[in-house]
Design a protein around this motif. Structure first.
Motif, short mmCIF file in Angstrom:
data_model
loop_
_atom_site.label_atom_id
_atom_site.label_comp_id
_atom_site.label_asym_id
_atom_site.label_seq_id
_atom_site.Cartn_x
_atom_site.Cartn_y
_atom_site.Cartn_z
N UNK A 50 70.44 67.10 73.54
CA UNK A 50 70.86 65.92 74.31
C UNK A 50 69.72 64.92 74.45
N UNK A 51 68.51 65.41 74.74
CA UNK A 51 67.37 64.52 74.91
C UNK A 51 67.09 63.74 73.63
N UNK A 52 67.22 64.39 72.48
CA UNK A 52 66.98 63.69 71.21
C UNK A 52 68.02 62.60 70.98
N UNK A 64 59.47 56.55 77.41
CA UNK A 64 58.63 56.76 78.60
C UNK A 64 57.14 56.96 78.31
N UNK A 65 56.78 57.63 77.19
CA UNK A 65 55.37 57.97 76.97
C UNK A 65 54.96 57.70 75.52
N UNK A 66 54.62 56.45 75.27
CA UNK A 66 54.05 56.13 73.97
C UNK A 66 55.09 55.86 72.91
N UNK A 67 54.61 55.53 71.71
CA UNK A 67 55.51 55.12 70.62
C UNK A 67 56.31 56.29 70.06
N UNK A 83 57.58 66.72 71.47
CA UNK A 83 57.65 68.06 72.03
C UNK A 83 58.24 67.91 73.43
N UNK A 84 59.17 68.78 73.76
CA UNK A 84 59.84 68.69 75.06
C UNK A 84 59.05 69.50 76.09
N UNK A 174 62.72 68.34 79.58
CA UNK A 174 62.78 67.37 78.48
C UNK A 174 61.97 66.11 78.75
N UNK A 175 60.70 66.28 79.09
CA UNK A 175 59.76 65.15 79.10
C UNK A 175 59.23 65.02 77.67
N UNK A 176 59.56 63.93 76.95
CA UNK A 176 59.20 63.84 75.53
C UNK A 176 57.75 63.36 75.36
N UNK A 177 56.92 64.23 74.81
CA UNK A 177 55.50 63.92 74.60
C UNK A 177 55.11 64.21 73.16
#
Length: 303
Positions: A50-52, A64-67, A83-84, A174-177
């Motif tokens: 879902x996050x993707x 939210x965090x960078x390109x 990476x989640x 699912x914080x995308x980093x």
């Protein structure tokens, strides 16, 4: 590491004698062992999928965090990808699209095994209140195939199963980093797992020409912050983070204990590293006016 502080331990070892070195008979040791194969729950697989989908639907400027990674869906360990991170990812949909807020705390995967269900339930209640303020969220998640969202938000957490479901859910896991921002170690990229969030978070709001992470004189790596606004001409920097064992650690600890700042002078190598892209290369102090290039890159009103 420190020896045991029990009274019997103190009695077993003789007092140090001048000219000699005493050591523990049974020193502390850390074993490095392989993880048991980590079980990826159905909760986490559904959340990542879902996050993707959400990230694909977002404009680059709203991430939210960078390109966006070059190949965000490639699972190869050699490729740059999202990476989640189990960091408290509160995804909501508003009138302008998807946004991610951070929970009061995130539950890292391994920390679920010491998590009190009652305390985790408070996080669920916080998330439910936020999502209720964005009524487009639950229908949009259902449309993306994340059918469990409403049940997760409405079901009180009372046991380990509930903690696991929440830990691996879209609302925590699912914080995308990028790999570096997730797990990196200086001197390359500082990751959230290894550096305090109040400092690491500045990486996502700082001016690109301010060097947050620097090499200290003893070879350790730390983080610094300006003491005044951009363009003020003040080149002093505050030590915001130094690792345990650094020669600077006692001074930083004392400053924190006394409610002060540990400040490094503008002609130090640390300050010059921090402001290297903001001052002319021939200047031997970080104090003074911005270089013409730095003035063009960002207005001299904030630092």
């Amino acid at each position: 590491m420190r020896p045991s502080q029990g009274g019997s331990a103190m009695g077993r070892h003789p007092q140090p004698r001048p000219g000699g070195i005493e050591s523990e008979n049974h020193p502390w040791k850390i074993r490095l062992v392989e993880h048991p194969k980590r079980f990826e729950s159905s909760h986490f697989r559904a959340a990542k999928t879902t996050a993707r989908k959400i990230l694909h639907a977002m404009d680059d400027a709203d991430l939210p965090y960078g390109p966006r990674p070059v190949d965000p869906d490639q699972e190869s360990s050699n490729s740059e990808r999202w990476e989640m991170h189990h960091g408290g990812s509160l995804w909501v949909k508003g009138s302008r699209g998807w946004r991610m807020y951070r929970a009061r705390v995130g539950i890292e995967w391994s920390m679920q095994f010491c998590a009190d269900p009652g305390k985790v339930d408070r996080l669920r209640q916080d998330a439910a209140e936020l999502v209720d303020a964005f009524p487009l969220t639950l229908p949009a998640l259902a449309e993306l195939g994340y059918q469990r969202a409403e049940e997760l938000l409405r079901t009180p957490i009372r046991d380990a199963d509930g903690v696991e479901a929440w830990t691996d859910s879209l609302f925590n896991a699912c914080v995308p980093l990028s790999h570096g921002n997730h797990q990196g170690i200086l001197p390359s990229v500082p990751g959230e797992h290894h550096y305090p969030w109040p400092v690491k978070g500045a990486d996502f709001v700082r001016y690109e020409d301010f060097q947050l992470w620097v090499t200290l004189p003893d070879g350790t790596h730390g983080a610094v912050a300006p003491v005044d606004r951009r363009g003020s001409g003040d080149g002093h920097v505050r030590l915001a983070f130094v690792p345990e064992g650094s020669a600077a650690a006692p001074a930083v600890a004392e400053a924190q204990d006394r409610g002060l700042m540990a400040v490094v002078p503008p002609d130090s190598e640390v300050a010059l590293q921090a402001f290297a892209q903001q001052v002319p290369p021939d200047r031997h102090t970080a104090s003074g006016p911005l270089s013409s290039d730095a003035t063009r890159r960002g207005s001299d009103t904030v630092g």
